[in-house]
Design a protein around this motif. Sequence first.
Motif, PDB file in Angstrom:
ATOM      1  N   SER A   1      14.753  18.090 -23.216  1.00  0.00           N
ATOM      2  CA  SER A   1      14.582  19.127 -22.203  1.00  0.00           C
ATOM      3  C   SER A   1      15.074  18.638 -20.844  1.00  0.00           C
ATOM      4  O   SER A   1      15.725  19.374 -20.100  1.00  0.00           O
ATOM      5  N   VAL A   2      14.755  17.377 -20.528  1.00  0.00           N
ATOM      6  CA  VAL A   2      15.239  16.795 -19.263  1.00  0.00           C
ATOM      7  C   VAL A   2      16.760  16.785 -19.239  1.00  0.00           C
ATOM      8  O   VAL A   2      17.396  17.159 -18.243  1.00  0.00           O
ATOM      9  N   LYS A   3      17.378  16.347 -20.352  1.00  0.00           N
ATOM     10  CA  LYS A   3      18.838  16.311 -20.423  1.00  0.00           C
ATOM     11  C   LYS A   3      19.435  17.704 -20.256  1.00  0.00           C
ATOM     12  O   LYS A   3      20.413  17.900 -19.544  1.00  0.00           O
ATOM     13  N   THR A   4      18.846  18.680 -20.942  1.00  0.00           N
ATOM     14  CA  THR A   4      19.369  20.045 -20.876  1.00  0.00           C
ATOM     15  C   THR A   4      19.341  20.573 -19.447  1.00  0.00           C
ATOM     16  O   THR A   4      20.263  21.270 -19.006  1.00  0.00           O
TER      17      THR A   4
ATOM     18  N   THR B   1      27.757  19.600 -14.714  1.00  0.00           N
ATOM     19  CA  THR B   1      29.208  19.655 -14.534  1.00  0.00           C
ATOM     20  C   THR B   1      29.533  20.336 -13.219  1.00  0.00           C
ATOM     21  O   THR B   1      28.758  21.138 -12.689  1.00  0.00           O
ATOM     22  N   VAL B   2      30.715  20.030 -12.689  1.00  0.00           N
ATOM     23  CA  VAL B   2      31.144  20.593 -11.410  1.00  0.00           C
ATOM     24  C   VAL B   2      31.380  22.086 -11.546  1.00  0.00           C
ATOM     25  O   VAL B   2      32.015  22.549 -12.493  1.00  0.00           O
TER      26      VAL B   2
ATOM     27  N   LYS C   1      26.150  21.877 -11.625  1.00  0.00           N
ATOM     28  CA  LYS C   1      25.120  22.708 -12.244  1.00  0.00           C
ATOM     29  C   LYS C   1      24.843  22.270 -13.675  1.00  0.00           C
ATOM     30  O   LYS C   1      25.681  21.655 -14.331  1.00  0.00           O
ATOM     31  N   ASN C   2      23.656  22.631 -14.137  1.00  0.00           N
ATOM     32  CA  ASN C   2      23.298  22.328 -15.517  1.00  0.00           C
ATOM     33  C   ASN C   2      24.102  23.201 -16.481  1.00  0.00           C
ATOM     34  O   ASN C   2      24.855  24.078 -16.060  1.00  0.00           O
ATOM     35  N   ALA C   3      23.932  22.945 -17.776  1.00  0.00           N
ATOM     36  CA  ALA C   3      24.756  23.632 -18.775  1.00  0.00           C
ATOM     37  C   ALA C   3      24.596  25.144 -18.719  1.00  0.00           C
ATOM     38  O   ALA C   3      25.552  25.896 -18.947  1.00  0.00           O
ATOM     39  N   ALA C   4      23.380  25.604 -18.416  1.00  0.00           N
ATOM     40  CA  ALA C   4      23.123  27.051 -18.364  1.00  0.00           C
ATOM     41  C   ALA C   4      23.576  27.678 -17.054  1.00  0.00           C
ATOM     42  O   ALA C   4      23.513  28.902 -16.900  1.00  0.00           O
ATOM     43  N   LYS C   5      24.033  26.832 -16.096  1.00  0.00           N
ATOM     44  CA  LYS C   5      24.464  27.315 -14.775  1.00  0.00           C
ATOM     45  C   LYS C   5      23.331  27.997 -14.014  1.00  0.00           C
ATOM     46  O   LYS C   5      23.557  28.852 -13.165  1.00  0.00           O
ATOM     47  N   THR C   6      22.091  27.597 -14.305  1.00  0.00           N
ATOM     48  CA  THR C   6      20.937  28.223 -13.659  1.00  0.00           C
ATOM     49  C   THR C   6      20.349  27.359 -12.550  1.00  0.00           C
ATOM     50  O   THR C   6      19.497  27.821 -11.793  1.00  0.00           O
ATOM     51  N   GLN C   7      20.812  26.112 -12.453  1.00  0.00           N
ATOM     52  CA  GLN C   7      20.205  25.200 -11.485  1.00  0.00           C
ATOM     53  C   GLN C   7      21.262  24.259 -10.931  1.00  0.00           C
ATOM     54  O   GLN C   7      22.068  23.699 -11.672  1.00  0.00           O
ATOM     55  N   VAL C   8      21.275  24.090  -9.607  1.00  0.00           N
ATOM     56  CA  VAL C   8      22.124  23.076  -8.980  1.00  0.00           C
ATOM     57  C   VAL C   8      21.407  21.742  -9.107  1.00  0.00           C
ATOM     58  O   VAL C   8      20.272  21.592  -8.631  1.00  0.00           O
TER      59      VAL C   8
END
Length: 263
Positions: free
Chosen positions: A64-67, A72-73, A219-226
């Motif tokens: 979960s932490v990794k996710t 990625t930029v 941003k994270n993989a889901a693009k929901t968090q910087v």
Amino acid sequence: MTLNYVKTALIALSTLSLMACGKGFQATSDGLSSGSNGSLGSGDSTGTGGGGTTGPTVDQQWQSVKTQQDGTVDGATPYKGSLLIQIDKARQAVVLIMPLPSVFLLPMISSMPIPEMPGASVEMVTRSDGSMAMGVVVPLHYLVKGSSFSNYATLPNGEPLPGMPVGEARGFAISFPQKPSYRLHVYMAVNAAAVFVETPDFKLPAEVSLIPTIAFPIKNAAKTQVVGYFAVVPNRGSFNSGVFVSSRLPASVAIMIDELLQY
């Protein structure tokens, strides 16, 4: 600042991208390995937690932490989609991946410990697409439990650190034995870490060096968090250009990591 200056800056960023080795650090898969430390971010099981029916296992919590934190930029840059932040659960660390010109990578050794920060290191890592990159491995306990480094809250040229708490950072700088003119700056703050590598052999045109540093979100993989910021810092006067990567932990993730570090 005019639009033409911004366009010029992006062209300069593209130039730096073309200098990078391999495939331009465009792969975004989870694969990242180091010759001396095995797989980064994919390590072996760290345990299965309590009774198994009362909540997620330790492995599931690390996943979960990794996710939430592998990043990625984001934005219209030559590095869009590049994986620059990755959690290494085997070593309970965050890896800040520096997209540097190939002229910098060639003289580097495969791994170099950072004596000022026990457990931290600089490593040449191979990603799943075969490209090489320099990774700075920072144990997560420095982010969530703090550090005793001296105040160190700006870039060498005096500019504020992109995406870091203003005035709160602590850290230090070291030189690389293989290229002493290249210096690594390490910054730590509450739930945040950043690194800046000077690149004295890379000089942007004078008109580009006048514009402000442009920082792009990671941003994270889901693009929901910087989860951090990336910037190419122009050379200014006697100050060198360089590459900057930061990582910030949301409060909820920091709490989860603090609990996991007790295992």
